[in-house]
Design an enzyme around this catalytic site. Structure first.
Site, PDB file in Angstrom:
ATOM      1  N   THR A 101      -5.493   6.344  -6.417  1.00  0.00           N
ATOM      2  CA  THR A 101      -5.671   7.179  -5.591  1.00  0.00           C
ATOM      3  C   THR A 101      -5.378   6.830  -4.195  1.00  0.00           C
ATOM      4  O   THR A 101      -5.125   5.583  -3.931  1.00  0.00           O
ATOM      5  CB  THR A 101      -7.025   7.873  -5.721  1.00  0.00           C
ATOM      6  OG1 THR A 101      -8.135   6.827  -5.201  1.00  0.00           O
ATOM      7  CG2 THR A 101      -7.530   8.281  -6.936  1.00  0.00           C
ATOM      8  N   ILE A 106       0.827  -1.003  -0.032  1.00  0.00           N
ATOM      9  CA  ILE A 106       0.042   0.014  -0.023  1.00  0.00           C
ATOM     10  C   ILE A 106       0.909   1.277   0.100  1.00  0.00           C
ATOM     11  O   ILE A 106       1.670   1.321   0.632  1.00  0.00           O
ATOM     12  CB  ILE A 106      -0.990  -0.052   1.300  1.00  0.00           C
ATOM     13  CG1 ILE A 106      -1.806  -1.027   1.110  1.00  0.00           C
ATOM     14  CG2 ILE A 106      -1.830   1.221   1.352  1.00  0.00           C
ATOM     15  CD1 ILE A 106      -2.766  -1.331   2.396  1.00  0.00           C
ATOM     16  N   LEU A 107       0.523   2.133  -0.915  1.00  0.00           N
ATOM     17  CA  LEU A 107       1.578   3.328  -1.090  1.00  0.00           C
ATOM     18  C   LEU A 107       1.041   4.483  -0.146  1.00  0.00           C
ATOM     19  O   LEU A 107      -0.379   4.715  -0.019  1.00  0.00           O
ATOM     20  CB  LEU A 107       1.362   3.591  -2.417  1.00  0.00           C
ATOM     21  CG  LEU A 107       2.397   2.766  -3.547  1.00  0.00           C
ATOM     22  CD1 LEU A 107       1.556   2.822  -4.851  1.00  0.00           C
ATOM     23  CD2 LEU A 107       3.511   2.749  -3.264  1.00  0.00           C
ATOM     24  N   HIS A 158      -6.607  -4.792 -10.872  1.00  0.00           N
ATOM     25  CA  HIS A 158      -7.398  -5.519  -9.730  1.00  0.00           C
ATOM     26  C   HIS A 158      -8.238  -6.686 -10.138  1.00  0.00           C
ATOM     27  O   HIS A 158      -9.050  -6.348 -11.125  1.00  0.00           O
ATOM     28  CB  HIS A 158      -8.052  -4.495  -9.026  1.00  0.00           C
ATOM     29  CG  HIS A 158      -8.508  -5.054  -7.755  1.00  0.00           C
ATOM     30  ND1 HIS A 158      -7.628  -5.456  -6.492  1.00  0.00           N
ATOM     31  CD2 HIS A 158      -9.625  -5.411  -7.271  1.00  0.00           C
ATOM     32  CE1 HIS A 158      -8.582  -6.066  -5.722  1.00  0.00           C
ATOM     33  NE2 HIS A 158      -9.614  -6.165  -6.140  1.00  0.00           N
TER      34      HIS A 158
HETATM   35  C1  GRF Z   1      -2.909 -10.172 -10.621  1.00  0.00           C
HETATM   36  O1  GRF Z   1      -3.958 -11.218 -10.699  1.00  0.00           O
HETATM   37  C2  GRF Z   1      -3.358  -8.765 -10.593  1.00  0.00           C
HETATM   38  O2  GRF Z   1      -4.798  -8.427 -10.863  1.00  0.00           O
HETATM   39  C3  GRF Z   1      -3.254  -8.500  -9.134  1.00  0.00           C
HETATM   40  O3  GRF Z   1      -2.149  -9.254  -8.822  1.00  0.00           O
HETATM   41  C4  GRF Z   1      -1.898 -10.514  -9.844  1.00  0.00           C
HETATM   42  C5  GRF Z   1      -0.676 -10.635 -10.136  1.00  0.00           C
HETATM   43  O4  GRF Z   1      -0.434 -11.322 -10.998  1.00  0.00           O
HETATM   44  N1  GRF Z   1      -2.995  -7.159  -8.794  1.00  0.00           N
HETATM   45  P1  GRF Z   1       1.199 -11.369 -11.838  1.00  0.00           P
HETATM   46  O5  GRF Z   1       2.290 -11.338 -11.013  1.00  0.00           O
HETATM   47  O6  GRF Z   1       0.810 -10.324 -12.838  1.00  0.00           O
HETATM   48  O7  GRF Z   1       1.129 -13.035 -12.692  1.00  0.00           O
END
Ligand code: GRF
Length: 210
Positions: free
Chosen positions: A137, A88-89, A105
Site C-alpha cells: 500500500t 518508493i512507489l 521485507h
Molecule cells: C532481501 O533481503 C529482501 O527481503 C529485501 O531486499 C533483499 C533483496 O535480496 N527486500 P535479493 O536481491 O533478492 O538477493
C-alpha cells in the site's frame, strides 16, 4: 496469471521464483532500475525478457513511475512482485496497481520497517528475526501481511550472519506465497488478505506442504 518482477540488486529472491516450476511459467519479465544489477544476468540466463529503467535518467519520482507504469501496462500484468526493489512507489503509481503488488521485507513486520533491519533487531536484543511478505500500500512496508517465517537470533550473531539465515527463509517463503496467489488460494478483498477462504488476521507460515 501474468507476473512481472521488479528488482534492483543481486536478485536471489528473483532466482528462487525462477527456480519454482509452478511460478516460472507465469513470469513475464524482470524490470530493474539499475543497469549493473546482478538480477539482470539471472534473467538473461533464465531467458526471461528483461528491461532496465534507470531512475537516474528521470527528473522526478513521478516521471520515473509513469515510465514504469507504461512498461508494466505493455506486459498487461495481473501482479507485480517486488524482490529487493529499492524504490518508493508514488501514490499515482500505487493507484494504478492497487491490490496487485506484493513485497518481501527482511523483518518480522510491523517491526523494523525501512532499512538496516538486521542491525536493528540485534541492537534491540531480539531473540527472533525473520521475513514478511505483504501486499503493498502507500504506507512503506505497512500493507496487509500475508506470510512470515522466523529464525532464531544466535549468540554472537552479526547482521551478515543473520541476513544470510533470514534470506534462506525468504527463498522458501516467497515462492510459496506466489504459488498461492497464482492458484487464487490467496486473495486481497477490500484490503483484507484471505488464504483458503479465511481472513488472515496474522500472517501465515506457508510451510504446510514442505
Ligand atoms: C532481501 O533481503 C529482501 O527481503 C529485501 O531486499 C533483499 C533483496 O535480496 N527486500 P535479493 O536481491 O533478492 O538477493
Amino acid at each position: 496469471m501474468r507476473l512481472v518482477v521488479l528488482a534492483s540488486g543481486g536478485g536471489s529472491n528473483f532466482q528462487a521464483l525462477i527456480d519454482d516450476p509452478v511460478v516460472r511459467p507465469h513470469l513475464q519479465a524482470l524490470i530493474c532500475n539499475r543497469p549493473d544489477a546482478g538480477c539482470l544476468e539471472r534473467a538473461e540466463e533464465a531467458r526471461l525478457p528483461h528491461a532496465v529503467i534507470d531512475h537516474t535518467a528521470y527528473e522526478s519520482r513521478e516521471a520515473f513511475d509513469q515510465a514504469l507504469a507504461l512498461m508494466l501496462a505493455e506486459f498487461d500484468v495481473d501482479g507485480i512482485i517486488l524482490a529487493g526493489f529499492m524504490r518508493i512507489l508514488s501514490p499515482g503509481f500505487m493507484s494504478k496497481f492497487d491490490g496487485k503488488i506484493i513485497n518481501i521485507h527482511p523483518s518480522l513486520l510491523p517491526k523494523y520497517k525501512g532499512l538496516n533491519t538486521h542491525e536493528r533487531a540485534l541492537a534491540a536484543g531480539d531473540k527472533e528475526a525473520g521475513v514478511t511478505v505483504h501486499f503493498v500500500t502507500s504506507e512503506l512496508d505497512g500493507g496487509p501481511r500475508v506470510g512470515q517465517r522466523t529464525v532464531p537470533v544466535l549468540e554472537h550473531d552479526t547482521p551478515q550472519r543473520l541476513a544470510h539465515r533470514v534470506l534462506q527463509q525468504e527463498h522458501r517463503l516467497y515462492p510459496a506465497v506466489v504459488r498461492a496467489w497464482i492458484d487464487q488460494r490467496l486473495e486481497l478483498i477490500d484490503g483484507v488478505p484471505y488464504l483458503d477462504g479465511e481472513a488472515l488476521n496474522e500472517p501465515a507460515r506457508f510451510d504446510l506442504h514442505e
